[in-house]
Scaffold this motif. Structure first.
Motif, mmCIF file in Angstrom:
data_model
loop_
_atom_site.group_PDB
_atom_site.id
_atom_site.type_symbol
_atom_site.label_atom_id
_atom_site.label_comp_id
_atom_site.label_asym_id
_atom_site.label_seq_id
_atom_site.Cartn_x
_atom_site.Cartn_y
_atom_site.Cartn_z
ATOM 1 N N GLY A 100 1.816 10.391 5.047
ATOM 2 C CA GLY A 100 2.375 9.277 4.288
ATOM 3 C C GLY A 100 2.719 8.072 5.139
ATOM 4 N N VAL A 101 3.997 7.698 5.142
ATOM 5 C CA VAL A 101 4.431 6.505 5.872
ATOM 6 C C VAL A 101 4.259 6.664 7.373
ATOM 7 C CG1 VAL A 101 6.058 5.835 4.067
ATOM 8 C CG2 VAL A 101 6.838 7.297 5.941
ATOM 9 N N PHE A 102 4.010 7.889 7.833
ATOM 10 C CA PHE A 102 3.806 8.142 9.257
ATOM 11 C C PHE A 102 2.325 8.236 9.629
ATOM 12 C CE2 PHE A 102 7.953 10.145 8.220
ATOM 13 C CZ PHE A 102 8.761 9.341 9.014
ATOM 14 N N ASN A 103 1.439 7.880 8.711
ATOM 15 C CA ASN A 103 0.003 7.930 8.974
ATOM 16 C C ASN A 103 -0.308 7.124 10.238
ATOM 17 O OD1 ASN A 103 -2.772 7.689 9.038
ATOM 18 N ND2 ASN A 103 -2.978 6.939 6.955
ATOM 19 N N PRO A 104 -0.779 7.766 11.291
ATOM 20 C CA PRO A 104 -0.985 7.040 12.549
ATOM 21 C C PRO A 104 -2.013 5.924 12.434
ATOM 22 C CG PRO A 104 -1.971 9.234 12.658
ATOM 23 C CD PRO A 104 -1.158 9.200 11.401
ATOM 24 N N ALA A 105 -2.910 6.004 11.463
ATOM 25 C CA ALA A 105 -3.912 4.958 11.298
ATOM 26 C C ALA A 105 -3.333 3.714 10.628
ATOM 27 C CB ALA A 105 -5.091 5.486 10.471
ATOM 28 N N ASN A 106 -2.252 3.880 9.858
ATOM 29 C CA ASN A 106 -1.653 2.735 9.161
ATOM 30 C C ASN A 106 -0.215 3.072 8.791
ATOM 31 O OD1 ASN A 106 -1.397 0.234 7.939
ATOM 32 N ND2 ASN A 106 -2.371 0.871 6.021
ATOM 33 N N LEU B 116 5.078 10.363 -6.622
ATOM 34 C CA LEU B 116 6.111 10.812 -7.557
ATOM 35 C C LEU B 116 5.500 11.154 -8.911
ATOM 36 C CD1 LEU B 116 9.036 11.396 -8.208
ATOM 37 C CD2 LEU B 116 9.353 8.950 -8.705
ATOM 38 N N ILE B 117 4.563 10.351 -9.372
ATOM 39 C CA ILE B 117 3.884 10.657 -10.634
ATOM 40 C C ILE B 117 3.226 12.032 -10.555
ATOM 41 C CG2 ILE B 117 1.907 10.021 -12.085
ATOM 42 C CD1 ILE B 117 2.612 7.081 -11.539
ATOM 43 N N ALA B 118 2.579 12.305 -9.436
ATOM 44 C CA ALA B 118 1.894 13.595 -9.274
ATOM 45 C C ALA B 118 2.896 14.747 -9.283
ATOM 46 C CB ALA B 118 1.081 13.596 -7.981
ATOM 47 N N LEU B 119 4.055 14.567 -8.643
ATOM 48 C CA LEU B 119 5.061 15.622 -8.625
ATOM 49 C C LEU B 119 5.590 15.909 -10.032
ATOM 50 C CD1 LEU B 119 7.113 14.642 -5.442
ATOM 51 C CD2 LEU B 119 5.624 16.636 -5.700
ATOM 52 N N VAL B 120 5.888 14.861 -10.775
ATOM 53 C CA VAL B 120 6.410 15.053 -12.132
ATOM 54 C C VAL B 120 5.358 15.675 -13.028
ATOM 55 C CG1 VAL B 120 7.361 13.891 -14.156
ATOM 56 C CG2 VAL B 120 8.072 13.165 -11.865
ATOM 57 N N GLN B 121 4.110 15.199 -12.933
ATOM 58 C CA GLN B 121 3.047 15.774 -13.757
ATOM 59 C C GLN B 121 2.829 17.238 -13.422
ATOM 60 O OE1 GLN B 121 1.135 14.334 -16.449
ATOM 61 N NE2 GLN B 121 0.951 16.567 -16.588
ATOM 62 N N SER B 122 2.918 17.588 -12.149
ATOM 63 C CA SER B 122 2.770 18.979 -11.753
ATOM 64 C C SER B 122 3.859 19.846 -12.376
ATOM 65 C CB SER B 122 2.817 19.086 -10.220
ATOM 66 O OG SER B 122 2.774 20.427 -9.798
ATOM 67 N N LEU C 2 0.834 -1.202 0.000
ATOM 68 C CA LEU C 2 0.000 0.000 0.000
ATOM 69 C C LEU C 2 0.869 1.252 0.000
ATOM 70 C CD1 LEU C 2 -2.709 1.538 0.351
ATOM 71 C CD2 LEU C 2 -2.401 1.269 2.823
ATOM 72 N N HIS C 3 1.864 1.297 0.868
ATOM 73 C CA HIS C 3 2.727 2.476 0.930
ATOM 74 C C HIS C 3 3.616 2.568 -0.312
ATOM 75 C CE1 HIS C 3 1.753 4.154 4.867
ATOM 76 N NE2 HIS C 3 1.625 2.916 5.311
ATOM 77 N N GLY C 4 3.962 1.422 -0.909
ATOM 78 C CA GLY C 4 4.705 1.458 -2.163
ATOM 79 C C GLY C 4 3.885 2.059 -3.284
ATOM 80 N N ASP C 5 2.621 1.673 -3.369
ATOM 81 C CA ASP C 5 1.729 2.263 -4.374
ATOM 82 C C ASP C 5 1.566 3.765 -4.135
ATOM 83 O OD1 ASP C 5 1.277 -0.149 -5.687
ATOM 84 O OD2 ASP C 5 -0.540 -0.611 -4.534
ATOM 85 N N ASN C 6 1.420 4.143 -2.874
ATOM 86 C CA ASN C 6 1.249 5.559 -2.557
ATOM 87 C C ASN C 6 2.483 6.368 -2.973
ATOM 88 O OD1 ASN C 6 -1.247 5.000 -1.454
ATOM 89 N ND2 ASN C 6 -0.547 5.063 0.664
ATOM 90 N N ALA C 7 3.676 5.803 -2.754
ATOM 91 C CA ALA C 7 4.907 6.500 -3.133
ATOM 92 C C ALA C 7 4.983 6.676 -4.641
ATOM 93 C CB ALA C 7 6.120 5.731 -2.619
ATOM 94 N N GLU C 8 4.623 5.635 -5.374
ATOM 95 C CA GLU C 8 4.633 5.728 -6.839
ATOM 96 C C GLU C 8 3.698 6.833 -7.320
ATOM 97 O OE1 GLU C 8 3.783 2.908 -10.758
ATOM 98 O OE2 GLU C 8 2.856 2.425 -8.828
ATOM 99 N N GLN C 9 2.493 6.866 -6.775
ATOM 100 C CA GLN C 9 1.529 7.875 -7.203
ATOM 101 C C GLN C 9 1.963 9.278 -6.784
ATOM 102 O OE1 GLN C 9 -1.033 7.327 -9.312
ATOM 103 N NE2 GLN C 9 -0.075 5.297 -9.387
#
Length: 319
Positions: A244-250, A125-131, A116-123
């Protein structure tokens, strides 16, 4: 298009052609060869860039007992990360303190948490580059990356090692160029720091031996190195914000390098210095967890440990 950079026997290799001119045509040999030990080349293929200073969760990786890589949310990884110390996986000579540390992270859901966190990281980075593409008014054909290298240029997989950003020839148009993607990924909590000496500053021109930290100066150097100071501050802020990776819920349960050495059933091999302290201790690789915050760890590859020992660093518990 084939990869221009690859490995043979674990060593980086490349295929290039004669350098091109402004019109994209091969130069004459007289133009491309300025002297007897230099040739201008054109990279005829693709490559990859591994971001320096950060580590994001793996999406797929090899798992013991399975042929080839598997998605981290696969049944194989779920079984393995539920308890990688089961006898069915064979012996693994982790020292008791490190094994106990890892046992606080294993269990049901550890593998899917990592994916899940790997997918989030990929998205992210994609968002940063697209921006950046949008901000520059460019498209996939015209957009380019700017790479800043540190001490090492390639890793063992034939990937560039770099701090990477959008290429912006005019630094003030359409506005100041943002920080590198490496830093922006830390800033939004999509990545964890993975600071490996000597690749800690793309703007340092210090000879390697002179760059060895003096004992008792680690925190001082960390504070005086702008890129390193910013990166560590970004991580602290992301943690405080629960991003992100520090999300207290997960929160992310395993760091990416932990998944890699568990998947390979290999012991961690980089020594580590505590950047939050000004002491003279180099911890053994299996003691990295004694420095709880990843932004405070400066990893030292085994080939460089003797340089630090010769400078006066104390190898705690190595003998």
């Amino acid at each position: 298009m084939a990869d221009a950079f690859f490995t043979v026997g674990g060593l980086p290799r490349a295929v290039t052609s004669i350098r091109r001119d402004a019109n994209g045509q091969p130069q004459s040999l007289n133009a491309a060869i300025p002297d007897g030990d230099t040739v201008g080349v054109h990279v005829a293929g693709s490559g990859s860039v591994r971001f320096l200073g950060i580590d994001t969760p793996e999406k797929s990786f090899q798992v013991p007992g399975a042929a080839g890589a598997r998605r981290l949310d696969s049944a194989e990884w779920e079984t393995y990360l539920t308890d990688p110390f089961l006898p069915q996986f064979g012996t693994f000579p982790l020292e008791t303190p490190l094994a106990d540390h890892l046992r606080t992270r294993i269990g049901a859901g550890a593998a899917s948490n990592h994916r899940l966190h790997g997918d989030n990281a990929e998205q992210a980075l994609i968002a940063l580059v697209q921006s950046d593409i949008t901000a520059l008014g460019q498209n996939l054909d015209t957009f380019a990356f700017f790479l800043a290298f540190s001490f090492e240029v390639f890793d063992a997989y034939g990937r560039f090692l770099a701090f990477i950003n959008r290429n912006q020839p005019n630094p003030n148009n359409p506005g100041p160029r943002p920080l590198s993607y490496n830093e922006r990924m830390l800033e939004n909590g999509a990545a964890l720091p993975y600071i490996i000496w000597p690749n800690i500053d793309p703007f340092r021109a210090t000879p390697l031996l002179d760059a060895v930290l003096d004992p008792g100066t680690a925190n001082q150097v960390a504070q005086a190195t702008p890129a390193l100071r910013r990166a560590r501050d970004f991580v602290r802020q992301a943690r405080a914000n629960g991003s992100g990776v520090f999300n207290p819920a997960n929160p992310l349960r395993f760091e990416a390098f932990e998944v890699r050495y568990l998947g390979r059933r290999e012991l961690p091999n980089r020594a580590v210095i505590d950047l939050s302290r000004n002491d003279d201790v180099i911890l053994r690789p299996q003691s990295y967890f004694r420095i709880p915050n990843p932004e405070d760890r400066l990893f030292i590859p085994p080939a460089f440990v003797p340089l630090f020992a010769a400078r006066g660093w104390r190898l705690e518990g190595w003998f």
